[in-house]
Each structure stands twice: as structure tokens, then as C-alpha cells.
Design a protein around this motif. Sequence first.
Motif, PDB file in Angstrom:
ATOM      1  N   LEU A  87       0.740  -1.119  -0.098  1.00  0.00           N
ATOM      2  CA  LEU A  87      -0.025   0.110   0.079  1.00  0.00           C
ATOM      3  C   LEU A  87       0.911   1.360   0.072  1.00  0.00           C
ATOM      4  O   LEU A  87       1.427   1.812   1.066  1.00  0.00           O
ATOM      5  CB  LEU A  87      -0.963   0.245   1.384  1.00  0.00           C
ATOM      6  CG  LEU A  87      -2.091   0.640   1.088  1.00  0.00           C
ATOM      7  CD1 LEU A  87      -3.013  -0.142  -0.081  1.00  0.00           C
ATOM      8  CD2 LEU A  87      -2.829   0.781   2.466  1.00  0.00           C
ATOM      9  N   VAL A  88       0.902   1.736  -1.185  1.00  0.00           N
ATOM     10  CA  VAL A  88       2.129   2.804  -1.226  1.00  0.00           C
ATOM     11  C   VAL A  88       1.332   4.059  -2.084  1.00  0.00           C
ATOM     12  O   VAL A  88       0.455   3.671  -2.825  1.00  0.00           O
ATOM     13  CB  VAL A  88       3.392   2.522  -2.077  1.00  0.00           C
ATOM     14  CG1 VAL A  88       4.274   1.573  -1.260  1.00  0.00           C
ATOM     15  CG2 VAL A  88       3.037   1.929  -3.458  1.00  0.00           C
ATOM     16  N   GLY A  89       1.795   5.221  -1.852  1.00  0.00           N
ATOM     17  CA  GLY A  89       1.374   6.459  -2.868  1.00  0.00           C
ATOM     18  C   GLY A  89      -0.056   6.739  -2.578  1.00  0.00           C
ATOM     19  O   GLY A  89      -0.717   6.658  -1.544  1.00  0.00           O
ATOM     20  N   SER A 222       3.990   3.773  10.233  1.00  0.00           N
ATOM     21  CA  SER A 222       4.373   2.690   9.052  1.00  0.00           C
ATOM     22  C   SER A 222       4.144   3.468   7.750  1.00  0.00           C
ATOM     23  O   SER A 222       4.282   2.999   6.845  1.00  0.00           O
ATOM     24  CB  SER A 222       3.659   1.416   9.404  1.00  0.00           C
ATOM     25  OG  SER A 222       3.872   0.735  10.416  1.00  0.00           O
ATOM     26  N   TYR A 223       3.266   4.601   7.736  1.00  0.00           N
ATOM     27  CA  TYR A 223       2.871   5.069   6.449  1.00  0.00           C
ATOM     28  C   TYR A 223       3.072   6.559   6.741  1.00  0.00           C
ATOM     29  O   TYR A 223       2.173   7.324   7.286  1.00  0.00           O
ATOM     30  CB  TYR A 223       1.522   4.847   6.305  1.00  0.00           C
ATOM     31  CG  TYR A 223       0.966   3.600   6.148  1.00  0.00           C
ATOM     32  CD1 TYR A 223       0.974   2.808   4.857  1.00  0.00           C
ATOM     33  CD2 TYR A 223       0.914   2.446   7.032  1.00  0.00           C
ATOM     34  CE1 TYR A 223       0.563   1.585   4.757  1.00  0.00           C
ATOM     35  CE2 TYR A 223       0.291   1.317   6.941  1.00  0.00           C
ATOM     36  CZ  TYR A 223       0.440   0.736   5.913  1.00  0.00           C
ATOM     37  OH  TYR A 223       0.315  -0.639   5.633  1.00  0.00           O
ATOM     38  N   PRO A 224       4.368   7.242   6.506  1.00  0.00           N
ATOM     39  CA  PRO A 224       4.525   8.606   6.391  1.00  0.00           C
ATOM     40  C   PRO A 224       3.383   9.451   5.740  1.00  0.00           C
ATOM     41  O   PRO A 224       2.972   9.369   4.580  1.00  0.00           O
ATOM     42  CB  PRO A 224       6.013   8.673   5.493  1.00  0.00           C
ATOM     43  CG  PRO A 224       6.466   7.504   5.679  1.00  0.00           C
ATOM     44  CD  PRO A 224       5.394   6.557   5.704  1.00  0.00           C
ATOM     45  N   GLY A 225       3.001  10.544   6.546  1.00  0.00           N
ATOM     46  CA  GLY A 225       1.851  11.526   5.920  1.00  0.00           C
ATOM     47  C   GLY A 225       0.507  10.818   6.322  1.00  0.00           C
ATOM     48  O   GLY A 225      -0.137  11.703   6.050  1.00  0.00           O
ATOM     49  N   SER A 226       0.422   9.704   6.725  1.00  0.00           N
ATOM     50  CA  SER A 226      -0.942   8.984   6.979  1.00  0.00           C
ATOM     51  C   SER A 226      -1.755   9.817   7.993  1.00  0.00           C
ATOM     52  O   SER A 226      -2.889   9.913   7.722  1.00  0.00           O
ATOM     53  CB  SER A 226      -0.891   7.608   7.130  1.00  0.00           C
ATOM     54  OG  SER A 226      -0.019   7.455   8.313  1.00  0.00           O
ATOM     55  N   ALA A 227      -1.078  10.275   9.135  1.00  0.00           N
ATOM     56  CA  ALA A 227      -1.743  10.935  10.177  1.00  0.00           C
ATOM     57  C   ALA A 227      -2.438  12.255   9.634  1.00  0.00           C
ATOM     58  O   ALA A 227      -3.660  12.296  10.159  1.00  0.00           O
ATOM     59  CB  ALA A 227      -0.937  11.485  11.209  1.00  0.00           C
TER      60      ALA A 227
END
Length: 284
Positions: A87-89, A222-227
Motif C-alpha cells: 500500500l504505497v502512494g 508505518s505510513y509517512p503522512g498518513s496521520a
Amino acid sequence: MIRAETLSGGHGRNDNWTVATADGGRYVVKFAPASSESKSRSAHLAHLLAGEAGVPVAPVVHFGVHADRLMRVYGWIDGRTPTPESLVGHRAARLFSDLGAATALLHGINHDAFSSRLDGSSPAFGGWSDYVEYRLEHVRDRCRSVGAVDETELARAVAIIQDLAQAVSPVARPTLCHRDLYAGNVLVDREGRLAAVLDFDLAEIWDTAGEWFKLDWLFFPSYPGSASVFAEAYWAGRSVAPDWDSRVKLVGLLETLNTIPNAMAQHDSDFEAKARRRLHSLLG
């Protein structure tokens, strides 16, 4: 012909099965001791309420006690557990946007009091600080019973939690919280769209900030920017709630403190060490 296989992963880990029937039906069957009926019934009610509010959940097929076992049956949901590799981008952004919107729907289910059970089997509290004190007493006793935390550190954590609870109680509101939102309890499709939120076994009536403990600790990193993507969808059309950072910190401290004796009981030294590091960071 019926084919059954044990199930691990996103749909649960404790005595759970996938069942396929001759007519092409596929189901998840969860078993628990009949003695846990109150907890399971509370989770069942939370699941139903979430679905009625528009949160994507597995369809409920059956709930009942049979002999000495409680059985819950759900329709199968096609999807997979998200991973940073798969799960990217834009797919990751889509998941956290969907999850933020779904969490906002869940938190639209308001209640009159804070409680650890939706079925009325646990005490209810009109004020958040009263409920926090009730829970904190149990957490503190568990920590002391196994020597989970040094007494000085425990006293410091308790004092901070109590002070925060008194400060934010006037603006905290009781709402349905899943309290276990991390990758293992989420299913996505191939494009990253949220297919289902799973496992409401930890759902309780908490302040809305109660959702951020697992998200901040076990999912967002685990997912930069997800917050920020999650927050944009969650707060869409609304202002950030009053005293929000303090409310999130309160829950983070309380639940991290509770996690340490839990990890010790499960002999999970890695998770215990991770919880201790987080507690030290929050106390920092």
C-alpha cells in the motif's frame, strides 16, 4: 459439503474459522467461552451500531450461545490486510482518507455516559474524569501486582493522567470508540479503498480521543503522512475539538500503562519493551 479452516490475521486470532458451504457461501465463525458472553455481546452491539452508522463492517449472520460456547458468524469480506509494501502512494492515502471518514461516522454514535460495556453490564459514568479514575485504579493495581512499572514512574504517570482528566473532562464526550484500529483490524481492496473495519471486541464508550492510541502508536508510523490524511478526513467540515492534544496524551498514557502488564502476561518481551519506550516518551 462444508469446508472449515482455522483463521489467523485480520479477522482475528483466537479460535476463529473460515467456513465455505456447498452453495458458495463463505463465512467467518468466531468461538468464545460462554463465560465471556457479556464482553462478546457488547462487541456485537458495537458492530451492529457501526454498520448502521455507515462504517464498512462484515455482515452479521448469527450470534448466540450453544452449549458452553458463544458463536458469532459473519459474512466473508473480500480484502486483504494492508502492509507498507503493498500500500504505497495514492493507495495508502485512499485508505487513511477512508478510515478517517469511517471513524468520524463511528464517533457520531453518541451515548449518555462513559462505560466499558455497551450492554449495561459495567458501571457508567457521566464524567470522563470519573471514568478515567475508575479505569486507572484497575490499571494501577495490575501494574503493582506484577511489578510492571517502578513506583516512582507509576506515581508520576498517575498524577499526569489525573491532572489531564480533570482538565479535559468538561469537553470530553462519550461516543463509541473501536479502540483497536491498526493494520490487523482493517481490510482494503487492491486500490487501497477501505473494505471493512474488523473486530469490535475492544469497543467501549470513551472520549473520541480514545481512538488515537493504537493509530498513533501502531498504524500511522508505518505510513509517512498518513496521520495528516486521516485527520483531514476525520475533521472534514469541523474544527479540531477543544484541548485535543491533552485528550490524546491522556489516553496514550493510560493505555500504554495498561499495555505493559498485558504484554508481561502474554510473555511478549518485544511488545513489552516497545510499550516501555512509549511510556518513557510520553512522560518525557
